[in-house]
Write a protein that holds these residues in place. Structure first.
Motif: not given
Length: 431
Positions: A45-53, A417-430
């Motif tokens: 968790n700390a690595c993600k918030h302080f990525p320069t370390i 019968a509805l006006f629908r929007v669908l979105e998908w995506g993702g991210m690999e966390v390094h």
């Protein structure tokens, strides 16, 4: 029943609840995170918030215990479990990094040697890769920083354009020479990877043919790296694009400016590592805050699964989230090559309100239902599985629970019968 700790007060034991949150501090930055008894999970968790370390150079310190005598003292992995419940905050610091690879003798062959000019024109550097490995190189002072990134990319895999090169806490310009950066012989150079929001695509389904304006904005933490159909990119408190399309009853779209017929709208974005993560303390306790530059996966909000089982799990989960057959197939085949690089992966789906903060989407006319599915995942080493007991159990749950996490109304999302929007995506966390 909440856990409590006991503290002496006027000769009596007073029960004091142990807070669920912990403040991580580094320099002027403060981040409130979930408290974990696992040292490795807290480190992630700390690595993600302080990525320069770099992870292998990160150390936790405290001066809150009497035994510290007012001085900051390192908290080791062995003592973490014993002290974490007594702390309200932890200092995150960069430790002196011991070399894990002995420097080769002078004159020996080395993959990092760039040229054979005199020693006065070269420096020997320690490249700290994203894996934590240290690669010793000899390089000319006149060489560009880009050459260091190229070496790191060849060793670690991936494109050097995705690398951020850090030295003494500052990001280096890849076009600058090593000499102009005042880098000295024996210095360590660190690399972090810019995370990519991979292939988010937006489908529009309307019961009749209509003209629609689709505006997608990004928080300052990331920037568009690709869009299709290509439209003008605008900048105002972060980037945004706007497509004007004509919907058709078969699900296809016509982009009005170019006349292109497409199945969906495509976008991709890379994180800006210099941006400060948007994570206000007032939101952290009430809603999951998705931050592109500091995305995390934890034992309580994720599942862990072996890669040989991931395709079946994903297909079932995506179906429960409202993705039709083509969308599920495209999602899985897009991410499968990245997933197969690992033995196990942790994954979670981001709640729609949190995702909306990072990538606001607005349409005119307004749809009846919007479903946005965004997955985060990261590789997990087998030796670290013990740090994820809850995530392993959650992998056995009915996948329908993800619909509650994301906030999907499956009945309305599938109502033609509805006006629908669908979105998908993702991210690999390094990490």
């Amino acid at each position: 029943m909440p856990k409590v700790s006991k503290k002496k007060a006027s000769g009596a034991d007073v029960a004091k609840p142990i807070p669920k949150l912990l403040v991580l501090k580094h320099g002027q930055k403060r981040v409130m995170v979930n408290r974990h008894k696992s040292y490795n999970v807290m480190l992630d968790n700390a690595c993600k918030h302080f990525p320069t370390i770099p992870r292998n150079a990160m150390t936790f310190q405290t001066n809150q215990l009497d035994i510290c005598e007012g001085q900051l003292v390192d908290i080791t992995a062995e003592t973490w479990d014993n002290v974490i419940e007594s702390l309200t905050s932890v200092e995150v610091t960069r430790a002196e990094l011991p070399l894990s690879i002995a420097l080769p003798p002078s004159g020996s062959s080395n993959a990092g040697v760039i040229s054979s000019r005199s020693n006065n024109d070269k420096v020997r550097l320690h490249l700290v890769l994203t894996s934590g490995d240290v690669l010793p190189v000899t390089i000319e002072l006149s060489a560009r920083v880009q050459e260091l990134a190229d070496i790191a990319a060849r060793k670690s895999g991936g494109e050097s354009t995705n690398y951020r090169t850090m030295w003494r806490g500052s990001r280096l310009d890849h076009d600058s020479s090593i000499r102009s950066c005042n880098i000295l012989n024996g210095d360590s150079i660190y690399f972090i990877v810019a995370q990519v929001g991979g292939k988010p695509v937006i489908y529009l389904y309307s019961p009749s043919n209509i003209d629609v304006s689709v505006k997608l904005s990004l928080s300052p933490e990331w920037s568009f790296s690709a869009i299709y159909p290509v439209v003008t990119l605008k900048q105002e408190h972060g980037q945004h694009v706007e497509w004007n399309v004509r919907t058709h009853q078969d699900g296809s779209l016509t982009e009005r400016n170019s006349g292109l017929d497409v199945s969906y709208l495509f976008w991709e974005a890379k994180t800006n590592s210099d941006a400060f993560p948007h994570s206000p303390a007032s939101e952290l306790q009430s809603v999951d805050v998705f931050s592109p530059t500091s995305s995390t996966l934890g034992d309580m909000d994720s599942i862990i699964i072996s890669v040989d089982k991931v395709t079946v799990y994903l297909d079932k989960s995506l179906k429960a989230l409202g993705l039709h057959t083509e969308a599920r197939t495209s999602f899985i085949t897009y991410w499968l090559p990245s997933i197969l690089k690992h033995e196990y992966i942790a994954l979670r789906f981001v709640p729609q309100p949190a995702y909306e903060r990072a990538a606001p989407l607005s349409l005119s006319p307004q749809p009846d239902i919007v479903t946005r599915v965004f997955m985060l995942f990261r590789g997990i080493r087998k030796e670290h599985l013990a740090d994820w007991p809850n995530a392993r159990m959650q992998a056995e749950k009915d996948v329908a629970w993800w619909a509650d996490v994301v906030g999907v109304d499956l009945a309305r999302a599938s109502d033609t019968a509805l006006f629908r929007v669908l979105e998908w995506g993702g991210m690999e966390v390094h990490v």
